[in-house]
Design a protein around this motif. Structure first.
Motif, PDB file in Angstrom:
ATOM      1  N   UNK A   1      40.021  28.645  60.596  1.00  0.00           N
ATOM      2  CA  UNK A   1      39.308  27.460  61.054  1.00  0.00           C
ATOM      3  C   UNK A   1      39.460  26.327  60.045  1.00  0.00           C
ATOM      4  N   UNK A   2      39.293  26.631  58.764  1.00  0.00           N
ATOM      5  CA  UNK A   2      39.415  25.600  57.738  1.00  0.00           C
ATOM      6  C   UNK A   2      40.817  24.995  57.742  1.00  0.00           C
ATOM      7  N   UNK A   3      41.838  25.835  57.889  1.00  0.00           N
ATOM      8  CA  UNK A   3      43.214  25.327  57.934  1.00  0.00           C
ATOM      9  C   UNK A   3      43.413  24.450  59.161  1.00  0.00           C
TER      10      UNK A   3
ATOM     11  N   UNK B   1      27.307  28.252  63.773  1.00  0.00           N
ATOM     12  CA  UNK B   1      26.803  28.024  62.420  1.00  0.00           C
ATOM     13  C   UNK B   1      27.884  27.435  61.524  1.00  0.00           C
ATOM     14  N   UNK B   2      29.135  27.821  61.742  1.00  0.00           N
ATOM     15  CA  UNK B   2      30.224  27.304  60.913  1.00  0.00           C
ATOM     16  C   UNK B   2      30.374  25.797  61.081  1.00  0.00           C
ATOM     17  N   UNK B   3      30.077  25.276  62.264  1.00  0.00           N
ATOM     18  CA  UNK B   3      30.161  23.823  62.464  1.00  0.00           C
ATOM     19  C   UNK B   3      29.129  23.104  61.606  1.00  0.00           C
ATOM     20  N   UNK B   4      27.922  23.654  61.550  1.00  0.00           N
ATOM     21  CA  UNK B   4      26.890  23.057  60.706  1.00  0.00           C
ATOM     22  C   UNK B   4      27.257  23.181  59.231  1.00  0.00           C
ATOM     23  N   UNK B   5      27.811  24.326  58.842  1.00  0.00           N
ATOM     24  CA  UNK B   5      28.201  24.529  57.449  1.00  0.00           C
ATOM     25  C   UNK B   5      29.353  23.609  57.053  1.00  0.00           C
ATOM     26  N   UNK B   6      30.282  23.380  57.960  1.00  0.00           N
ATOM     27  CA  UNK B   6      31.379  22.453  57.686  1.00  0.00           C
ATOM     28  C   UNK B   6      30.855  21.032  57.515  1.00  0.00           C
ATOM     29  N   UNK B   7      29.918  20.628  58.381  1.00  0.00           N
ATOM     30  CA  UNK B   7      29.333  19.294  58.261  1.00  0.00           C
ATOM     31  C   UNK B   7      28.604  19.143  56.933  1.00  0.00           C
ATOM     32  N   UNK B   8      27.919  20.198  56.518  1.00  0.00           N
ATOM     33  CA  UNK B   8      27.189  20.152  55.255  1.00  0.00           C
ATOM     34  C   UNK B   8      28.132  20.144  54.064  1.00  0.00           C
ATOM     35  N   UNK B   9      29.237  20.899  54.150  1.00  0.00           N
ATOM     36  CA  UNK B   9      30.190  20.981  53.042  1.00  0.00           C
ATOM     37  C   UNK B   9      30.939  19.668  52.864  1.00  0.00           C
TER      38      UNK B   9
ATOM     39  N   UNK C   1      24.507  17.399  61.391  1.00  0.00           N
ATOM     40  CA  UNK C   1      24.051  17.964  62.655  1.00  0.00           C
ATOM     41  C   UNK C   1      22.552  18.168  62.640  1.00  0.00           C
ATOM     42  N   UNK C   2      21.936  17.843  63.757  1.00  0.00           N
ATOM     43  CA  UNK C   2      20.523  18.155  63.914  1.00  0.00           C
ATOM     44  C   UNK C   2      20.368  19.660  64.101  1.00  0.00           C
ATOM     45  N   UNK C   3      19.394  20.232  63.438  1.00  0.00           N
ATOM     46  CA  UNK C   3      19.213  21.670  63.502  1.00  0.00           C
ATOM     47  C   UNK C   3      18.778  22.102  64.907  1.00  0.00           C
TER      48      UNK C   3
ATOM     49  N   UNK D   1      35.555  26.260  53.013  1.00  0.00           N
ATOM     50  CA  UNK D   1      36.220  27.537  52.768  1.00  0.00           C
ATOM     51  C   UNK D   1      35.732  28.164  51.465  1.00  0.00           C
ATOM     52  N   UNK D   2      35.526  27.349  50.442  1.00  0.00           N
ATOM     53  CA  UNK D   2      35.001  27.896  49.181  1.00  0.00           C
ATOM     54  C   UNK D   2      33.607  28.477  49.374  1.00  0.00           C
ATOM     55  N   UNK D   3      32.782  27.782  50.125  1.00  0.00           N
ATOM     56  CA  UNK D   3      31.428  28.276  50.373  1.00  0.00           C
ATOM     57  C   UNK D   3      31.451  29.562  51.185  1.00  0.00           C
ATOM     58  N   UNK D   4      32.276  29.591  52.246  1.00  0.00           N
ATOM     59  CA  UNK D   4      32.359  30.786  53.080  1.00  0.00           C
ATOM     60  C   UNK D   4      32.903  31.978  52.292  1.00  0.00           C
TER      61      UNK D   4
END
Length: 394
Positions: free
Chosen positions: A155-157, A65-73, A1-3, A80-83
């Motif tokens: 969300x992760x599930x 923010x979770x969408x960006x974090x999911x894309x990064x993970x 994702x673009x910031x 889920x581990x990161x969160x």
């Protein structure tokens, strides 16, 4: 994702307003861990500039923010581990170390508790029981972190089972264009004025069903909005209209509180319905206006952005404890409310900044306050912009 820098600024501003709101809680007649000796009913009016929407907005930006974090993970499991690491460790640290002074001040100033703080920690705080109606231990303002973690698990599930693309395909046709403003606003008004009349959240996860019906959709909306240009464009196009409606709702609430301070409303269905509709319509119209402003006017970088974005979570973790401790120390001095407010603002911001800087510099403290592992140290000659880049967790 673009910031999206505008959403960064919106997140920073949302948490900054939350800190100011909690300082205001000292002065209104509502319940709080510590209260000024002379609460002021008129302070309720400016508090309602943010009261209806402040928490819902936090879940919207957290979902974004979770969408960006999911894309990064890269996967739901890694996300889920990161969160879990970034949320559960600070939550446990907060419950064990940061929050106890709040409970002690509340007991000593409002319930006649006579033991000192160390005795309180040793004998009462970790007994897992109620003491004069207060559950101990407690998470107080950190309930948001607990809720956010549970929502992140769900969300992760959901992403693992259904897939992000399928969820997105359902979102865009439903909320495209003007529907992004109208449907969520109608849902919140229906939920809060017709189906339920809950005044405040309980912050008891199991017994907070109405709050979940508000916050889970807000969290998921933010998650889907992060990949929906048409929804972001709708907010940008209609932010003035949304803002005007939100201000009209606030003006209505202010007029009611001027007529009947501290919610001493008459037993009139018309007055009660006017208040409820104005309060809950303000929720989404204000959020829509702020997202539109973030999209249209704030989507640009600044040398302080990354540092402020990183500092937001440590500020959130510690701010309420600082407010409660400082006000507890001010109570015996009997200073005027204006001086009291000024001291609270300055000391809270200063102590939060010290807490953040200490967390950045002390490696073992970083994960406890929600920061990533050790950061590279910047060369002092690089100046503040270099430090901001080097210390960013993004």
């Amino acid at each position: 994702m673009e910031r999206h820098y505008g959403m960064d600024w919106l997140r920073i501003g949302a948490f900054g307003l939350l800190i100011l709101y909690h300082i205001g809680m000292v002065f209104v007649p509502w319940g709080f861990q510590v209260k000024t000796a002379h609460p002021l009913a008129w302070v309720e009016i400016p508090m309602f500039l943010t009261n209806p929407w402040r928490l819902t907005l936090l879940f919207v930006v957290s979902g974004y923010a979770s969408r960006a974090l999911l894309a990064k993970a890269g996967s739901a499991g890694a996300f889920l581990r990161s969160r879990s690491t970034r949320l559960l460790i600070p939550l446990l640290f907060g419950v064990a170390v940061i929050v106890p002074p709040q409970a002690w001040i509340e007991l000593t100033t409002q319930h006649g508790y006579a033991r000192g703080y160390l005795d309180f920690l040793a004998h009462d705080y970790f007994r897992f029981r109620f003491l004069d109606g207060i559950a101990l231990p407690t998470y107080n303002h950190l309930w948001f972190v607990a809720y956010l973690w549970v929502y992140s698990v769900g969300l992760a599930i959901g992403v693992a089972i259904v897939g992000g693309a399928r969820l997105q395909a359902l979102f865009d046709p439903v909320f495209g264009g003007w529907r992004a403003l109208v449907i969520p606003a109608a849902y919140i008004v229906l939920l809060e004025t017709v189906l339920f009349h809950q005044v405040e959240d309980t912050h008891d996860f199991v017994g907070d069903g109405v709050a979940h019906l508000r916050y889970v959709p807000a969290f998921l909306f933010g998650f889907a909005m992060a990949r929906s240009p048409i929804v972001m464009a709708a907010f940008a196009r209609h932010w003035r209209t949304s803002g005007a409606v939100a201000l009209a709702c606030f003006a209505t609430i202010a007029a009611l509180l001027l007529a009947w301070p501290d919610f001493t409303f008459p037993d009139s269905p018309a007055v009660l319905w006017t208040y409820r509709v104005a309060r809950h319509l303000e929720t989404w119209t204000a959020i829509a206006a702020l997202i539109g402003i973030a999209e249209r006017l704030l989507n640009h970088d600044h040398r302080w952005r990354s540092t402020l974005a990183e500092a937001t979570f440590p500020f959130y973790i510690v701010h309420q404890t600082i407010i409660v401790l400082v006000e507890g120390a001010l109570l015996p001095l009997h200073v005027g409310p204006l001086v009291e407010f000024a001291i609270l603002v300055v000391t809270t911001v200063a102590c939060c900044w010290i807490f953040y800087v200490a967390g950045v510099r002390i490696g073992w403290l970083r994960p406890l306050i929600g920061l990533k592992g050790s950061a590279l140290r910047s060369n002092p000659s690089q100046g503040s912009s270099g430090a901001a880049r080097m210390l960013s967790v993004r």
